[in-house]
Design a protein around this motif. Structure first.
Motif, short mmCIF file in Angstrom:
data_model
loop_
_atom_site.label_atom_id
_atom_site.label_comp_id
_atom_site.label_asym_id
_atom_site.label_seq_id
_atom_site.Cartn_x
_atom_site.Cartn_y
_atom_site.Cartn_z
N VAL A 107 0.74 -1.38 -0.10
CA VAL A 107 0.31 -0.04 0.12
C VAL A 107 0.47 1.42 -0.28
O VAL A 107 0.77 1.87 -0.76
CB VAL A 107 -1.02 0.06 1.51
CG1 VAL A 107 -1.42 1.64 1.59
CG2 VAL A 107 -2.41 -1.10 1.24
N GLU A 108 1.76 0.61 0.94
CA GLU A 108 2.57 2.47 0.95
C GLU A 108 3.50 2.29 -0.33
O GLU A 108 3.56 3.37 -0.74
CB GLU A 108 4.22 2.54 1.87
CG GLU A 108 3.23 2.26 3.42
CD GLU A 108 2.31 3.56 3.55
OE1 GLU A 108 2.93 4.43 3.38
OE2 GLU A 108 1.17 3.25 4.30
N LYS A 109 4.13 1.42 -1.51
CA LYS A 109 4.66 1.34 -2.35
C LYS A 109 3.95 1.81 -3.70
O LYS A 109 4.18 2.49 -3.77
CB LYS A 109 5.22 0.20 -2.46
CG LYS A 109 6.74 -0.75 -2.15
CD LYS A 109 7.77 0.46 -2.18
CE LYS A 109 8.44 0.00 -1.61
NZ LYS A 109 9.52 0.81 -1.18
N HIS A 110 2.44 1.84 -3.36
CA HIS A 110 1.32 2.17 -4.37
C HIS A 110 1.16 3.70 -4.79
O HIS A 110 1.23 4.31 -5.76
CB HIS A 110 -0.48 1.40 -4.10
CG HIS A 110 -1.27 1.55 -4.94
ND1 HIS A 110 -2.73 1.49 -5.03
CD2 HIS A 110 -0.65 1.76 -6.41
CE1 HIS A 110 -2.94 1.40 -5.94
NE2 HIS A 110 -2.49 2.33 -7.29
N LYS A 111 0.98 4.08 -2.91
CA LYS A 111 0.86 5.52 -2.93
C LYS A 111 2.28 6.00 -3.36
O LYS A 111 1.74 7.33 -4.24
CB LYS A 111 0.69 5.74 -1.05
CG LYS A 111 0.55 6.64 -0.64
CD LYS A 111 -0.03 6.75 0.39
CE LYS A 111 0.30 8.10 1.44
NZ LYS A 111 1.68 8.44 1.67
N ASP A 112 3.55 5.30 -2.93
CA ASP A 112 4.74 6.52 -3.56
C ASP A 112 5.02 6.53 -4.78
O ASP A 112 5.19 7.84 -5.77
CB ASP A 112 5.95 5.70 -3.17
CG ASP A 112 5.85 5.77 -1.41
OD1 ASP A 112 4.98 6.55 -0.82
OD2 ASP A 112 6.93 4.82 -0.82
#
Ligand code: PMT
Length: 318
Positions: A307-312
């Motif tokens: 989820v964090e990687k998707h946001k970045d």
């Protein structure tokens, strides 16, 4: 020139319920597109490959559906709308907590004046109400759409339709391809209607085994990334039994398909460790034995990470 995957779709009849599922997918995605929500497609469970049209015998791919169903719950927790594409009878989000006799063990039966009544054993009330609330909320808020497959061809048709429907979301769509998909199949036009019939028509003595000719299934990750959902954040999984080739295979897949991440796992310890591989990085996530004893699930950490990687990644596209 026709590619192998185009030929597969041209020669494999589409499932009878595909139109109905496409309608559900389009409605669900249109609803979340309006809300500006992120949507993840989670595939889960193993595909079957029928050996005959009137299927009694088939080859199955191993997957209980734990990875997919647990991850789906965690994506909902992170406010993603979830399309859960799962193999019928494999584990599903929420109900997975009550499989086998687990639910019955949480209930009590009392009989007063010959009238039976059933209640939840007090020690399980909090657990059940917590899961029930999350389940009901996800349905009432239209955050979870479950669609099912059994065979490889049902899976591949449904996957393509889901991808095509997701294109409207552009980079807010995530694909989390945890299903275990067969590498071999028998094309529909080469399949016998029923194996014993085949033996009888070819006058093969009943004590001789039939020989079955399997063909390679085209890797659909290629058109998926390049053509079907080119703007989505795509995560594939790599399952191996030999640790020495796990990361090189994951890197090979990234090089070949140019998608976002590969989650590499070993069959033997997939519940406690995965390696998340990207083009220029790799991160090992693992649970300690204490965390495992406490009932923690590695999918929470996997989902938090992706989820964090998707946001970045979305931020880099702004
Ligand atoms: O459900 P559990 O019991 O918890 O197990 C979870 C799991 C071990 C099944 C899961 O974590 C996992 O590793 N799933 C992927 C297993 C797999 O099928 O790997 P593969 O090497 O066959 O495929 C790699 C990728 O290629 C997959 O993401 C698949 O979507 C894709 N693929 C596969 C076949 C095909 N014809 N086209 C594809 O694009």
């Amino acid at each position: 020139m026709t590619t192998a995957w185009e030929e597969f779709y041209a020669k494999t009849p589409k499932p009878s319920n595909l139109d109905e599922n496409e309608k559900l997918l389009n409605q669900f995605i249109a609803f979340h597109a309006k809300e500006n929500k992120k949507v993840v497609l989670v595939t889960s469970g193993g595909t079957t490959v029928p050996l005959e049209h009137n299927t009694v015998r088939f080859v199955d791919n191993f997957s209980a559906g734990s990875r997919g169903s647990i991850s789906a719950e965690n994506f909902l927790q992170r406010d993603y709308a979830v399309i859960f594409m799962y193999r019928i009878k494999s584990l599903e989000p929420f109900s997975r907590h009550f499989v086998g006799s687990r639910l019955l063990d949480m209930l009590e039966l009392t009989t007063t004046n010959d009238t039976p009544s059933v209640s939840v054993t007090p020690q399980y009330v909090n657990k059940i109400s917590d899961i029930l609330k999350k389940y009901k909320d996800s349905l009432n808020q239209n955050m979870l759409l479950s669609i099912s497959f059994t065979t490889l061809s049902e899976y591949l048709w449904l996957l393509r339709s889901a991808c095509q429907a997701l294109t409207v979301l552009e980079n807010r769509a995530m694909l989390y391809l945890a299903a275990a998909v067969s590498d071999f199949y028998i094309p529909s036009n080469e399949m016998a209607s029923f194996l014993p019939l085949l033996l009888a028509t070819h006058k093969i003595p009943s004590d001789e085994p039939p020989s079955v000719h399997l063909q390679l299934v085209p890797k659909v990750l290629e058109p998926l990334v390049k053509l079907w959902v080119p703007k989505a954040f795509v995560i594939s999984f790599k399952l191996e039994t030999d640790e020495s080739i796990l990361i090189s295979k994951a890197r090979g897949a990234l090089r070949k398909y140019s998608h976002s991440l590969v989650i590499a796992n070993m069959l033997q310890n997939r519940r406690e460790q995965v390696v998340i591989v990207s083009k220029d990085n790799q991160e090992t996530l693992s649970l300690t034995s204490k965390q495992l004893q406490n009932g923690e699930e590695i999918e929470k950490y996997i989902v938090d990470y992706v989820v964090e990687k998707h946001k970045d990644w979305i931020d880099t596209k702004l």
